[in-house]
Design an enzyme around this catalytic site. Structure first.
Site, short mmCIF file in Angstrom:
data_model
loop_
_atom_site.label_atom_id
_atom_site.label_comp_id
_atom_site.label_asym_id
_atom_site.label_seq_id
_atom_site.Cartn_x
_atom_site.Cartn_y
_atom_site.Cartn_z
N CYS A 92 72.33 -24.07 73.79
CA CYS A 92 72.23 -22.74 74.01
C CYS A 92 71.80 -22.28 72.28
CB CYS A 92 73.56 -22.23 74.18
SG CYS A 92 74.08 -22.60 75.87
N HIS A 383 73.39 -14.52 79.59
CA HIS A 383 73.17 -15.49 78.65
C HIS A 383 72.12 -16.62 79.38
CE1 HIS A 383 73.38 -18.66 76.02
NE2 HIS A 383 74.43 -19.40 76.57
N CYS A 414 77.46 -21.11 69.87
CA CYS A 414 77.85 -22.38 70.46
C CYS A 414 77.04 -22.91 71.29
CB CYS A 414 79.30 -22.44 70.61
SG CYS A 414 79.48 -21.01 72.15
#
Lengths: 428, 309
Positions: A92, A383, A414
């Protein structure tokens, strides 16, 4: 190499509205989304036919055939075919890491301009054949005689035919990201109510930003979507309270589909350049890239939570820049889960954590919640893993430009594997 | 190209190609041929929403990338059922089965988005003599509201049937050397000429390409589907759809296409499947394009792109 570093400035960005997995972009590949997003950026900034310094992007869920995903997107775009490109992957953190790479090359004078970001599709995820079938097929392709080929294929058992879909699980622990985060949420005593409040605020603030036209020059509609598909402007803490927990078990489970990010499809890119390149192209700078830090934690032994690395990276970055949380005007903390944001904030307020883990003299401080994710974040937008960094950088750069020169913004993302990528921008 | 005095037949749904084929076959005998007149009707289909999964399939089969703006060849595919309906109807002078698509021209007036609702229309015009018979143009328009966004002109050859009074040997302007019949030696000079010189891509076309394209384009002409069904119509093997080749070339040059352009394609020799073909260009820029066999000795498709308009 120049004796002094030049600045790297963010000139803008482009993303497509993010879709829900299996939703509006169910038929779109990573290649299609990234190419369209790049073409949208090229059109917005009048870069057709231009040779840029480089384009860096990545995808977390990636087909083997997409080994050169970003270069192929460049070749499929209106940019000059002489623009180099490469793929980068840091879970990510991918999108933000590409921005760091391009900004650093600009600062060193190695390139004068670049595009950074990423794309991900949970809808068009690669499916691999099972290990037994894969080995049999490889054996058959190496076989020199029909008999040997038949023998290799005869080794296939019915159970080998089941495909392997990618799982959102850590290879070393077997726990999904949500299950990991549920442990962290419990450890930090993050309440269900606080998570639902953060989630509702994310939806309301993102909806308000779309309504106000904030994303008009940051996003381009794609395949019938003109806003993020998962955005729920009408949601409320009461509505979210009705959802059942999906991560963690039994009494005290707090994490629901409402306060966790959904699987998403989408792409986001950022345009960076040196101040000189920006001036030559008559593009106003939105923000200056200041500095970045990446931290990693040992989540495998259980020493630290999987998604807590930014809690370490941010204090290191602030210390290097001689800044405190109070010097930051806008915080962009990626909402992997509402409880991730809240656990990070709680850690910085904890004397025990900050002295014991970070080696500080006392708590790092408190984040002014009115400065946090003011135009919403991943809970509402969705996301698509590698796209999130580009979305946040462009959004923050525009916010800082609106706040004025010298305003500061902090980004914290994160990532799977126990990593955290963070950066500071300054408004121009 | 507008005709003020035409009748309009308003359609309320996309005509089924299979039904039209059946009508065309069942009523093919006894048509007047080149002595007859083209129907004056214009078929109009409003309110067409584009089918996204099918468009994604079309892009995949033709080597393109799904984007917010659709390929020009996709708009041709949308109008194709109207063409077939018109050509199969009883008032069309030629039997549909003998008609060969020999050339295609399109003008893109602006990029068309996949989210846009379209009005399609099609009519026939320009019955003209050709050295091998007659040609007729099936003309199409795509509008968004009143705005004309796309025009297409598909030229079909009817072999051995020349309009009365036309001097034989007068060749229809655009499609001079078209010879879709596949005779290996009787081809015109263009089929042998190497044409634009530089090889820019090599494509391996699988045996089932015709079936794959038929699924997304809705053109299930038996000459494209299998060797057996193609043999029934005189081809040694299944042949690739000319519009597949056209769409494949446009997809290959898509990043360099201007927003507004005109493209003209001539289907010279059919591609027998499976096959390996190459794309050739005349040099810098778009200009002249050709699809030939690997040696460059046999030309399958000639294409010219003009723009920006």
């Amino acid at each position: 190499m120049p004796d002094q570093l030049t600045d790297a400035v963010i000139l803008g960005g482009n993303r497509i509205p993010f879709g829900k997995a299996g939703g509006a972009y169910a038929d779109a590949s990573n290649q299609a989304m990234l190419t369209s997003t790049l073409d949208g950026l090229v059109a917005r900034f009048g870069l057709a036919g231009e040779r840029l310094g480089e384009v860096a992007a990545g995808a977390v869920l990636k087909h083997a055939r997409d080994f050169n995903l970003t270069r192929e997107a460049v070749l499929g775009s209106a940019l000059a075919a002489t623009t180099p490109a490469y793929d980068l992957q840091q879970a990510c953190g991918t999108g933000l890491e590409t921005v760091i790479q391009v900004a650093n090359k600009i600062r060193l004078g190695q390139v004068d301009s670049g595009v950074a970001g990423g794309v991900d599709s949970a809808s068009d995820a690669p499916i691999a054949v099972g290990e037994g079938l894969r080995k049999a097929l490889l054996g058959a392709s190496r076989a020199r005689t029909p008999m040997a080929r038949a023998k290799a294929l005869a080794a296939v058992r019915p159970g080998d035919l089941a495909p392997e879909t990618p799982r959102n699980a850590e290879p070393r622990t077997g726990l999904s990201m949500g299950e990991h985060q549920a442990l962290t949420a419990r450890e930090w005593g993050i309440t269900r109510e606080a998570q639902d409040e953060l989630a509702a605020a994310s939806h309301h603030q993102l909806a308000a930003a779309w309504d106000a036209g904030f994303f008009d020059d940051l996003a381009t509609g794609f395949l019938r979507l003109s806003r993020d598909e998962g955005l729920r402007p009408e949601t409320s803490v009461d509505k979210l309270a009705g959802l059942s927990p999906v991560f963690g078990k039994g009494e005290g489970a707090t994490m629901t589909a409402g306060n966790s990010t959904p699987l998403s499809d989408g792409a986001a890119l950022v345009l960076l350049g040196s101040p000189q390149w920006a001036a030559e192209h008559r593009l106003p700078a939105l923000a200056r890239f200041v500095d970045a830090e990446v931290a990693a934690v040992d989540y495998v032994s259980g020493d630290e939570g999987l998604l807590m690395a930014p809690a370490y990276a941010v204090p290191r970055l602030l210390a290097r820049q001689g800044l405190t949380l109070d010097d930051i005007d806008r915080f962009e903390i990626h909402e992997a889960f509402a409880s991730t944001v809240l656990a990070t904030l709680a850690a910085w307020e904890s004397e025990e954590f900050c002295t014991g883990r970070l080696g500080l003299d006392g708590p790092l401080g408190t984040v002014d919640r009115s400065r946090l994710n003011v135009h919403g974040s991943s809970l509402a937008a969705g996301h698509p893993f590698a796209a999130t960094g580009g979305r946040i950088v462009a959004t923050l750069a525009k916010m800082l430009h609106d706040l004025g020169p010298g305003s500061r913004g902090l980004i914290s993302v994160c990532a799977a594997g126990g990593q955290g990528v963070v950066a500071i921008l300054e408004g121009c | 190209m507008s005709r003020v005095d035409v009748d309009v037949e308003l359609l309320d749904r996309t005509p089924r190609v299979a039904t039209s084929f059946a009508t065309g076959v069942a009523t093919g005998l006894g048509r007047p041929g080149a002595r007859g007149e083209l129907p004056g009707r214009r078929l109009v289909l409003p309110g067409v929403r584009q089918d996204l999964p099918r468009l994604a399939g079309f892009c995949e089969v033709t080597g393109g990338l799904l984007a917010d703006t659709v390929p020009a060849t996709w708009l041709h595919v949308l109008t194709f059922p109207l063409q077939v309906r018109l050509m199969s109807a009883r008032d069309f002078p030629f039997p549909m089965l003998g008609m060969v698509h020999v050339g295609n021209r399109m003008r893109v007036h602006r990029p068309v988005r996949v989210s846009e609702e379209l009005t399609l229309s099609t009519w026939a015009e320009d019955l003209a003599p050709h050295r091998k018979g007659s040609t007729v143009d099936l003309v199409g328009e795509v509008r968004v509201g009143e705005e004309l966004v796309w025009e297409g002109r598909s030229t079909y050859l009817v072999r051995g049937d020349t309009p009365p009074g036309a001097p034989r040997g007068e060749v229809s302007e655009a499609m001079g050397d078209a010879d879709a019949g596949g005779s290996p030696d009787g081809a015109g000079a263009a089929a042998r000429a190497a044409g634009p010189g530089r090889q820019v891509a090599l494509w391996r076309l699988p045996a089932d390409l015709g079936r794959s394209y038929a699924r997304v384009a809705g053109d299930a002409n038996p000459i494209h589907l299998s060797a057996l069904s193609a043999k029934a119509f005189g081809f040694p093997r299944a042949i690739a759809h000319g519009m597949w080749t056209h769409a494949r070339v446009l997809a290959a040059v898509q990043p360099r296409l201007p927003q507004r352009y005109a493209v003209s394609a001539t289907f010279v020799k059919p591609i027998l499947l499976p096959s390996t073909v190459v794309l050739r260009t005349g040099g810098q820029g778009l200009g002249d394009l050709a699809v030939t066999d690997r040696e460059g000795s046999r030309r399958h498709l000639s294409m010219q792109v003009d723009g920006p308009l």
